[in-house]
Structures are given as structure tokens and as C-alpha cells.
Write a protein that holds these residues in place. Structure first.
Motif, PDB file in Angstrom:
ATOM      1  N   ASN A 114       0.830  -1.209   0.000  1.00  0.00           N
ATOM      2  CA  ASN A 114       0.000   0.000   0.000  1.00  0.00           C
ATOM      3  C   ASN A 114       0.860   1.253   0.000  1.00  0.00           C
ATOM      4  O   ASN A 114       0.423   2.317  -0.449  1.00  0.00           O
ATOM      5  CB  ASN A 114      -0.906   0.036   1.242  1.00  0.00           C
ATOM      6  N   ASP A 223     -17.229   1.307  -1.598  1.00  0.00           N
ATOM      7  CA  ASP A 223     -16.092   0.475  -1.193  1.00  0.00           C
ATOM      8  C   ASP A 223     -15.376  -0.163  -2.385  1.00  0.00           C
ATOM      9  O   ASP A 223     -15.189  -1.371  -2.448  1.00  0.00           O
ATOM     10  CB  ASP A 223     -16.572  -0.602  -0.209  1.00  0.00           C
ATOM     11  N   HIS A 225     -12.232   0.831  -3.236  1.00  0.00           N
ATOM     12  CA  HIS A 225     -10.858   0.669  -2.716  1.00  0.00           C
ATOM     13  C   HIS A 225      -9.810   0.601  -3.812  1.00  0.00           C
ATOM     14  O   HIS A 225      -9.034  -0.365  -3.896  1.00  0.00           O
ATOM     15  CB  HIS A 225     -10.765  -0.566  -1.813  1.00  0.00           C
ATOM     16  N   GLY A 227      -6.482   0.864  -5.193  1.00  0.00           N
ATOM     17  CA  GLY A 227      -5.265   0.741  -4.394  1.00  0.00           C
ATOM     18  C   GLY A 227      -4.380  -0.369  -4.894  1.00  0.00           C
ATOM     19  O   GLY A 227      -4.231  -0.554  -6.113  1.00  0.00           O
ATOM     20  N   ASP A 255     -15.095   5.189   0.614  1.00  0.00           N
ATOM     21  CA  ASP A 255     -14.005   4.231   0.420  1.00  0.00           C
ATOM     22  C   ASP A 255     -13.741   3.965  -1.059  1.00  0.00           C
ATOM     23  O   ASP A 255     -13.596   2.813  -1.490  1.00  0.00           O
ATOM     24  CB  ASP A 255     -14.277   2.926   1.172  1.00  0.00           C
ATOM     25  N   ASP A 258      -7.598   4.177  -1.641  1.00  0.00           N
ATOM     26  CA  ASP A 258      -6.697   3.859  -0.537  1.00  0.00           C
ATOM     27  C   ASP A 258      -5.343   4.535  -0.711  1.00  0.00           C
ATOM     28  O   ASP A 258      -4.331   4.068  -0.181  1.00  0.00           O
ATOM     29  CB  ASP A 258      -6.489   2.336  -0.438  1.00  0.00           C
ATOM     30  N   HIS A 287     -11.546   5.424   4.697  1.00  0.00           N
ATOM     31  CA  HIS A 287     -10.271   5.254   4.004  1.00  0.00           C
ATOM     32  C   HIS A 287      -9.826   6.517   3.278  1.00  0.00           C
ATOM     33  O   HIS A 287      -8.614   6.717   3.090  1.00  0.00           O
ATOM     34  CB  HIS A 287     -10.352   4.062   3.041  1.00  0.00           C
ATOM     35  N   GLU A 288     -10.757   7.362   2.869  1.00  0.00           N
ATOM     36  CA  GLU A 288     -10.349   8.645   2.289  1.00  0.00           C
ATOM     37  C   GLU A 288      -9.554   9.465   3.306  1.00  0.00           C
ATOM     38  O   GLU A 288      -8.586  10.144   2.957  1.00  0.00           O
ATOM     39  CB  GLU A 288     -11.562   9.442   1.813  1.00  0.00           C
ATOM     40  N   THR A 291      -5.920   8.422   3.831  1.00  0.00           N
ATOM     41  CA  THR A 291      -4.967   8.878   2.813  1.00  0.00           C
ATOM     42  C   THR A 291      -4.357  10.227   3.174  1.00  0.00           C
ATOM     43  O   THR A 291      -3.276  10.570   2.691  1.00  0.00           O
ATOM     44  CB  THR A 291      -5.640   9.028   1.436  1.00  0.00           C
ATOM     45  N   HIS A 389     -19.400   0.319   3.810  1.00  0.00           N
ATOM     46  CA  HIS A 389     -18.420   0.113   4.883  1.00  0.00           C
ATOM     47  C   HIS A 389     -18.257  -1.337   5.343  1.00  0.00           C
ATOM     48  O   HIS A 389     -17.145  -1.796   5.552  1.00  0.00           O
ATOM     49  CB  HIS A 389     -18.764   0.995   6.083  1.00  0.00           C
ATOM     50  N   HIS A 391     -18.815  -4.288   3.907  1.00  0.00           N
ATOM     51  CA  HIS A 391     -18.417  -5.293   2.893  1.00  0.00           C
ATOM     52  C   HIS A 391     -19.193  -6.605   3.069  1.00  0.00           C
ATOM     53  O   HIS A 391     -18.816  -7.616   2.475  1.00  0.00           O
ATOM     54  CB  HIS A 391     -16.921  -5.612   2.972  1.00  0.00           C
ATOM     55  N   TRP A 430     -11.519  -4.775   0.017  1.00  0.00           N
ATOM     56  CA  TRP A 430     -10.354  -4.073   0.552  1.00  0.00           C
ATOM     57  C   TRP A 430      -9.164  -5.019   0.617  1.00  0.00           C
ATOM     58  O   TRP A 430      -9.215  -6.062   1.280  1.00  0.00           O
ATOM     59  CB  TRP A 430     -10.629  -3.532   1.959  1.00  0.00           C
TER      60      TRP A 430
END
Length: 452
Positions: A114, A223, A225, A227, A255, A258, A287-288, A291, A389, A391, A430
Motif C-alpha cells: 500500500n 467500497d 478501494h 489501491g 471508500d 486507498d 479510508h479517504e 490517505t 463500509h 463489505h 479491501w
């Protein structure tokens, strides 16, 4: 020589105090620096967790001696076995042990990608490490379940007067079964996550909905993600599906990313192709904020045709409708912004909803189900909350924890006299590209008038 319990306790308490001091210090820093510190803390926590799991797996898999997890027969026999073990010379490293060490090393590298291996599309090494991590967690889960079954058998035989002498699985058979399960579960989970998300059709009644809005389609994605394991190609395929649905509104409930705009700007580019009748909207997820680049993402998303609802709302008027046919579409910042003391951000129901007309329908975008419940319990009118959120737990055994820590887990819920909450299971995943016991979804929501 084993460390005395009192010394372990002192070390544990001192470590906890040190962590608390570090967290308090981090809260005093500028929010961008603070986000970096929190990410560093998370990396450390992940590595500690993986170390404990690796130690557990090594103990159970490094050799296949036919021992049971319970002390059997007698204390004398146990002591004899311990003596034999102490007297046995150190064994040469076997190929199997080398494979295990390399495998554990791959898993420990997963989250580190990551920080170093994110871009337009996933790097092959990042995908490899996260796939390995998914199998690794399933392997640990299987061993724990088998140990619990053995312990249960021990208890049953003890209660029946047979002592702790019977188990269901030997250490060798537990290892073999756990490996077989992990390979099969990982293969299924990885294959499921490699598919396009399913379109889930949901019909939701809304009180006082104007006839002009009847049958309106809201497409929700959540979500994603972007990344280390999700990038441009997957997002582009998702956008194609969205456009085929011919949506009236498109909403992203957090989200999305990432990483920073600098790292993932190109990966997010397909969002510019999304077409809808009344606009595209975005709210932040936790998750925003991890970052440390939220405000730059607001700028980038505006370039991509999205309106960021930053504790704000818009009044939407249907085509051919009058001003009294409006819907108030509101969006709130993620509640983790409060915990991180992220400057200028944080869950704020007052700012978000106070300008909505209480006589008209209100649809709220709030990433976490906890925020959804807080908004529904406020004094403001909220007819529908769209969240993500959770999942849906993503994969077993995470499903168990996700179910119990969230007030709403997945799917559609009624709340109070006329309100509803819809929690998406997420459009991607994620990190670990695995879905086991949950479903990736693009949600096509149709609004209709609630019965009086």
C-alpha cells in the motif's frame, strides 16, 4: 528461560502507555502528518498481528508429528515426551520449512505494498502478496476451528470419565485438513472476487415521494478501494455496467480510494465516463481520511464529474416537475474524521440536514452504518440512508465481527415509522481480492411512493 509473568505484565502496561502517548501526540500534528502517523501505526499493528498468526501457524505446520492438541493419557507420558523433545538434536531445515518461511514473508509484505506499489493498475507483486494473505487467514481459521473441535471432544471425554485422552484430529491430520480447506476456500474466494460485481435490484418506498420521482433509479457503488489490488481496469468495467443501467442518479458512498491523488489519479479516470440524468455524487469513507488527501480528492472528483457532498445537500427537481416536487439529497463526512480530528471535516448532522425541508423526502449518503443510525436518531427527517463500509464481512470469519459491530450489516432495513437504511456489501473489496460468504454489488435502487 521463560519470562516471569510479572515482567510480561510490566512490559505490556508500558507498551500500552507508550501507544497512548503516541496517539495523543499524533492528534496534535497537522492532519496530513497525522494521517501518515496513523498509517505508520496501522502498519505496525498489522505486522504484530501477522507475527502472532505466523507464530501460531509455524507451531502447527512446521512439522507433522502425530501429536494431539490436548495432553493425553498421563502426566508421566507427557513429561517423557518433553524430555525426548529436549534431547532431540536440532533438525536440519527442510524444504517444507523453507516454503513456509517464504510464504509467511510474502504475507508480511502485503500491507507494505500500500505504501510502495500503487498506481493505475495493480502491481503483480501486490496481487501475489494479498492472494497469499487471503489463503494464510483461511489456513489459520481452519486450524483454530479444528483445535476447538478437539477441545470439545476432550471436554466430552473428560465429563464421561475418560480423561483428556480422546481427540478427533491428530496434529498431522489437522495440518493436512487445514491446508486442503485453505486452498479450496482461497480458490473459491479469489475466483468470486475476480468476477464483475452483480447488479442487485432493490425497490424502496419513500414517504411523500412525488409522482414525478416514481420509478427513479439510483445506482449506488461503494467500497471500491482503488489501491494495491483494484485499479483502472476493474473500475472501467464497473463504469460500463453502470452506464448500461441508464441511471437517474449515481452515488458513491465512500471508500473509493486507498491512496493519494498523486498515486491514484489515473486509476480513478473511468469515473468521468459515468452518465446520469440528475448527476453523480460522492461522500467520504474512513479510508479517504486515512490517505490524508481528502481535499485534493474533492478537486479530482469534481474534474471527473462528481459533486462531493461535504456535510452538505442539494435540492433535486425532477424533469418537468415543480419546486414542490424536490428531493433533498444530503451527504455527510465519515465519522472517522472526528476520531482523527481531521481539520474541517467530521460527521455533522446539523450542517448536513438543517437546510432540508422537513416536509419533503430526504435521502442521506453516509458511509458507515453507525453514522446512518446517528442521523436517523437525530431530530431531522431522514427517509432513506445509503451506506456501505461493512463489505458484508467480505470473507469468513470476518463476517462474524462485521455483523456484531455494526448496527446495520447488509441489505435493506426498516427503521422507525417510515425510514429505511440500505447497506451495500461493497462493489469491490479491501486489499485481499477474496469474497467468501459475501457478494460484490452494484446496487440499482428504484424509488416508489410509500403507502399512506
Amino acid at each position: 528461560m521463560a519470562m516471569p509473568m510479572s515482567r510480561k505484565l510490566v512490559i505490556g502496561v508500558c507498551s500500552l502507555i507508550f501507544i497512548i502517548i503516541c496517539e495523543l501526540y499524533a492528534l496534535s500534528l497537522h492532519f496530513e502528518t497525522r494521517a501518515k502517523v496513523f498509517r505508520a501505526h496501522f502498519v505496525v499493528l498489522v505486522q504484530v498481528f501477522l507475527y502472532l498468526v505466523s507464530k501460531f501457524l509455524w507451531k502447527n505446520l512446521s512439522d507433522f508429528q502425530p501429536a494431539t492438541i490436548c495432553s493425553s493419557a498421563s502426566t508421566a507420558n507427557s513429561s517423557a515426551r518433553e524430555g525426548d523433545r529436549r534431547e532431540t538434536p536440532t533438525r536440519h531445515w527442510t524444504a517444507w520449512k523453507s516454503v513456509l518461511l517464504c510464504y509467511f514473508g510474502l504475507c508480511h509484505c502485503s500491507y507494505l505494498t500500500n505504501l510502495f506499489l500503487m498506481g493505475k493498475d495493480p502491481h503483480w507483486f501486490a496481487m501475489l502478496t494479498y492472494c497469499a494473505l487471503g489463503c494464510y487467514l483461511q489456513l489459520a481459521t481452519a486450524l483454530v476451528i479444528l483445535m476447538m473441535l478437539n477441545f470439545g471432544m476432550c471436554c466430552i471425554t473428560w465429563r464421561s470419565g475418560g480423561g483428556f485422552s480422546r481427540t478427533i484430529f491428530s496434529k498431522r491430520s489437522s495440518a493436512v485438513l487445514a491446508i486442503l480447506y485453505a486452498v479450496c476456500a482461497a480458490f473459491y474466494g479469489l475466483t468470486s472476487a475476480a468476477q464483475l460485481p452483480k447488479v442487485k435490484n432493490v425497490s424502496i418506498p419513500v414517504k411523500d415521494l412525488s409522482n414525478k420521482w416514481y420509478g427513479t433509479h439510483i445506482v449506488q457503488i461503494s467500497d471500491i478501494h482503488l489501491g494495491p489490488t483494484v485499479g483502472y481496469s476493474k473500475l472501467s468495467a464497473i463504469v460500463d455496467v453502470i452506464n448500461e443501467l441508464n441511471p437517474d442518479l449515481v452515488v458513491i458512498t465512500g471508500d473509493l480510494v486507498d491512496g493519494s491523488v498523486k498515486t491514484l489519479s489515473d486509476a480513478a479516470a473511468p469515473l468521468s465516463r459515468i452518465k446520469s440524468a440528475y448527476g453523480n455524487f460522492f461522500v467520504t469513507g474512513n479510508h479517504e481520511y486515512y490517505t490524508g488527501d481528502v481535499d485534493n480528492w474533492f478537486v479530482r472528483l469534481k474534474e471527473l464529474g462528481f459533486t462531493s457532498l461535504h456535510n452538505s445537500n442539494v435540492k433535486l427537481t425532477p424533469s418537468g416537475g415543480a419546486t414542490n416536487d424536490i428531493i433533498c439529497l444530503a451527504g455527510t463526512d465519515d465519522i472517522d474524521a472526528n476520531k482523527m480530528a481531521y481539520t474541517g471535516h467530521g460527521f455533522d448532522a446539523d450542517r448536513t440536514l438543517e437546510t432540508c425541508d422537513p416536509r419533503k423526502p430526504v435521502i442521506l449518503l453516509a458511509h458507515q452504518p453507525r453514522a446512518a443510525k446517528a442521523a436517523l436518531d437525530s431530530s431531522y427527517r431522514v427517509d432513506l440512508v445509503l451506506s456501505g463500509h461493512t463489505h458484508g464481512g467480505q470473507f469468513f470469519p470476518m463476517i462474524i465481527g462485521a455483523y456484531f459491530i455494526n448496527p446495520f450489516f447488509a441489505g435493506l432495513y426498516s427503521y422507525g415509522d417510515h425510514s429505511h437504511v440500505y447497506v451495500s456489501q461493497g462493489t469491490q473489496y479491501w486489499g485481499i481480492p477474496m469474497r467468501l460468504g459475501s457478494t460484490m454489488e452494484i446496487t440499482d435502487i428504484t424509488l416508489h411512493t410509500a403507502p399512506s
